[in-house]
Design a protein around this motif. Structure first.
Motif, mmCIF file in Angstrom:
data_model
loop_
_atom_site.group_PDB
_atom_site.id
_atom_site.type_symbol
_atom_site.label_atom_id
_atom_site.label_comp_id
_atom_site.label_asym_id
_atom_site.label_seq_id
_atom_site.Cartn_x
_atom_site.Cartn_y
_atom_site.Cartn_z
ATOM 1 N N HIS A 375 22.918 -21.501 -33.694
ATOM 2 C CA HIS A 375 22.799 -20.521 -34.778
ATOM 3 C C HIS A 375 24.037 -19.639 -34.739
ATOM 4 O O HIS A 375 24.335 -19.001 -33.729
ATOM 5 C CB HIS A 375 21.542 -19.668 -34.633
ATOM 6 C CG HIS A 375 21.318 -18.767 -35.812
ATOM 7 N ND1 HIS A 375 21.820 -17.480 -35.872
ATOM 8 C CD2 HIS A 375 20.692 -18.983 -37.000
ATOM 9 C CE1 HIS A 375 21.497 -16.947 -37.034
ATOM 10 N NE2 HIS A 375 20.817 -17.834 -37.731
ATOM 11 N N GLN A 387 24.634 -18.809 -30.867
ATOM 12 C CA GLN A 387 23.517 -18.932 -29.940
ATOM 13 C C GLN A 387 23.113 -20.396 -29.861
ATOM 14 O O GLN A 387 22.703 -20.988 -30.861
ATOM 15 C CB GLN A 387 22.325 -18.094 -30.417
ATOM 16 C CG GLN A 387 21.060 -18.253 -29.584
ATOM 17 C CD GLN A 387 21.229 -17.731 -28.171
ATOM 18 O OE1 GLN A 387 21.678 -16.611 -27.969
ATOM 19 N NE2 GLN A 387 20.875 -18.550 -27.181
ATOM 20 N N LEU A 389 20.990 -23.735 -29.418
ATOM 21 C CA LEU A 389 19.605 -24.121 -29.632
ATOM 22 C C LEU A 389 19.344 -25.401 -28.844
ATOM 23 O O LEU A 389 20.277 -26.000 -28.311
ATOM 24 C CB LEU A 389 19.349 -24.325 -31.134
ATOM 25 C CG LEU A 389 19.483 -23.069 -31.995
ATOM 26 C CD1 LEU A 389 19.468 -23.412 -33.479
ATOM 27 C CD2 LEU A 389 18.375 -22.076 -31.670
ATOM 28 N N GLY A 398 16.103 -28.701 -32.353
ATOM 29 C CA GLY A 398 17.188 -27.733 -32.493
ATOM 30 C C GLY A 398 17.823 -27.781 -33.868
ATOM 31 O O GLY A 398 18.130 -26.746 -34.460
ATOM 32 N N GLU A 401 16.455 -25.732 -36.870
ATOM 33 C CA GLU A 401 16.723 -24.301 -36.945
ATOM 34 C C GLU A 401 18.207 -23.977 -37.054
ATOM 35 O O GLU A 401 18.582 -22.823 -37.235
ATOM 36 C CB GLU A 401 16.163 -23.603 -35.698
ATOM 37 C CG GLU A 401 14.658 -23.735 -35.530
ATOM 38 C CD GLU A 401 13.905 -23.033 -36.655
ATOM 39 O OE1 GLU A 401 14.393 -21.983 -37.134
ATOM 40 O OE2 GLU A 401 12.841 -23.539 -37.058
ATOM 41 N N ALA A 402 19.056 -24.973 -36.953
ATOM 42 C CA ALA A 402 20.493 -24.734 -36.807
ATOM 43 C C ALA A 402 21.182 -24.470 -38.137
ATOM 44 O O ALA A 402 20.814 -25.023 -39.164
ATOM 45 C CB ALA A 402 21.150 -25.938 -36.127
#
Length: 430
Positions: A375, A387, A389, A398, A401-402
């Motif tokens: 992220h 950040q 993931l 992962g 949400e990336a």
């Protein structure tokens, strides 16, 4: 030899990702251009530079509703250009001009025209007084505030003079560009067609969505995800579905799909195990000749085994991706996505990247170029933070949400918090 040394020795035998990508992309060519009506051009890529044949605006026009006047008439009788107290200016209104007016008219001293936004300006007019700065008179108007010279006026070619470069070859046709093209008199453009991409999932173990996996069964997530990924790039994506590990069935399906495909993507069966039929079938030598697809062990994590070649009499390119869903999507990003962009004539073919400060210490397998979901956020004052993931065996969760992919080079085994890393930006719509 230690386990670490064994792993490093094995990694040294892999093909560097940059070398592999270069060898693949050099074999591809952009699709032949075609002439399209402007209304059909959206989403395609310009095949040549586009130059404005006409100016925009095409003529001097009012930018606001109000009264077109000579600025010297206003300052000769009224307050200073900055406004304030002073005598009220009174001008005769000699006519009305709308956006459809076409007869040329000229201002005389002490007169003005009532004009609508977009209306052609009278000759000698160099200012438009907004309606709200007047008493809105019809035969004569009283002006309470004097604008600066040129206020409310749009001169011919002020925004886009004739001869302006509107778009370069390789640029996607956007809605705003469609408006610019139309405004400057362009009705047809030469573009590359959107690549037709066919996605095939392979494996006897695969079952379609709508159920849970059981022993001996795996839900086909890949073909759905890769179809969406191809559509996100701008391709015309077609999901064929599931193909069993039947040699004749796979060959026949691929031959059939060459009739409607500019690129075929398969997923599954790229490894060297007993069930990896795609590799065994498409790389098989026949008549002393190599198979149509070459499979290469690439220094990529996750998913090292990738395939590329051509199938059918038309020699349609085919990209073979791993069967693990996370590895398949990473393989799409690093190989299939650039291939689609190249076929479409888009520039650049790779996603944009930034340098970002890492918020957490992470480890990475040596000898492999890892693409880890992450992220990315902009920092106050400039720059980015990233950040990490879940990656590796959890890459799929992962990726959900990336908004970026961290790129950790082959020599990186540990990246410390506070260090700077490369991140590919994913243009996900949030």
């Amino acid at each position: 030899m230690t386990a670490t040394a064994d792993a490093e020795a094995a990694a040294n035998e892999l093909t560097p990702l940059a070398d592999y990508l270069g060898s693949v992309l050099r074999r591809l060519r952009a699709l032949p251009p075609l002439d399209l009506d402007l209304t059909q051009a959206y989403g395609n890529v310009f095949a040549e530079d586009v130059i404005a044949p006409h100016s925009f605006p095409a003529f001097d026009q009012a930018a606001v509703d109000g009264y077109a006047a000579r600025w010297e008439d206003l300052v000769g009788y009224g307050p200073a250009p900055s406004g304030g107290s002073g005598r009220i200016v009174r001008l005769n209104v000699v006519g009305d001009l709308g956006a459809a007016s076409w007869r040329p008219v000229r201002l005389t001293p002490g007169s003005c025209f009532s004009v609508a936004a977009g209306a052609p300006l009278p000759v000698a007019a160099d200012v438009v007084v907004p309606v709200e700065w007047t008493d809105q008179g019809m035969a004569a108007v009283e002006i309470f505030r004097t604008p600066k010279r040129g206020y409310g006026v749009r001169r011919a070619g002020e925004e886009l003079p004739a001869g302006t470069l509107l778009a370069r070859a390789g640029t996607y046709v956007s809605p705003a560009l469609v408006a610019v093209l139309a405004a400057t008199g362009i009705g047809h453009v030469v573009v590359r067609p959107s690549p037709r991409v066919v996605i095939v999932a392979t494996g006897d173990e695969l079952v379609d969505v709508g159920r849970g996996s059981q022993p001996g069964q795996v839900v086909d997530a890949n073909s759905h995800a890769l179809t969406a990924a191809a559509a996100e790039v701008g391709a015309l994506a077609y999901r064929v579905g599931i193909c069993d590990d039947d040699p004749e069935g796979l060959r026949g399906l691929l031959e059939d799909q060459t009739l409607r495909a500019d690129l075929i993507i398969t997923t599954g069966g790229t490894g060297t195990g007993p069930g990896d039929m795609v590799r065994r079938i498409l790389s098989r030598r026949e008549g002393g000749r190599a198979g149509p697809v070459t499979f290469t062990e690439v220094a990529l994590y996750p998913g090292t085994a990738l395939g590329f070649g051509t199938v059918g009499a038309e020699e349609v390119p085919v990209v073979c991706l791993p069967g693990d869903p996370g590895a398949a999507l990473i393989g799409f990003e690093v190989l299939a996505r650039p291939a689609i962009n190249l076929l479409a004539g888009a520039e650049p073919v790779f996603r944009p990247s930034v340098r970002a400060h890492l918020l957490e210490t992470i480890t990475s397998p040596g000898g492999l170029r890892e693409f880890r979901p992450a992220h990315v956020a902009e920092r106050r004052g400039g720059g980015y933070t990233v950040q990490p993931l879940p990656g590796g065996p959890f890459t799929l969760s992962g990726l959900a949400e990336a908004n970026g992919l961290m790129v950790l080079g082959e020599r990186v085994t540990t990246a410390a918090a506070g260090s700077t890393v490369d991140v590919l930006l994913l243009d996900r719509r949030r």
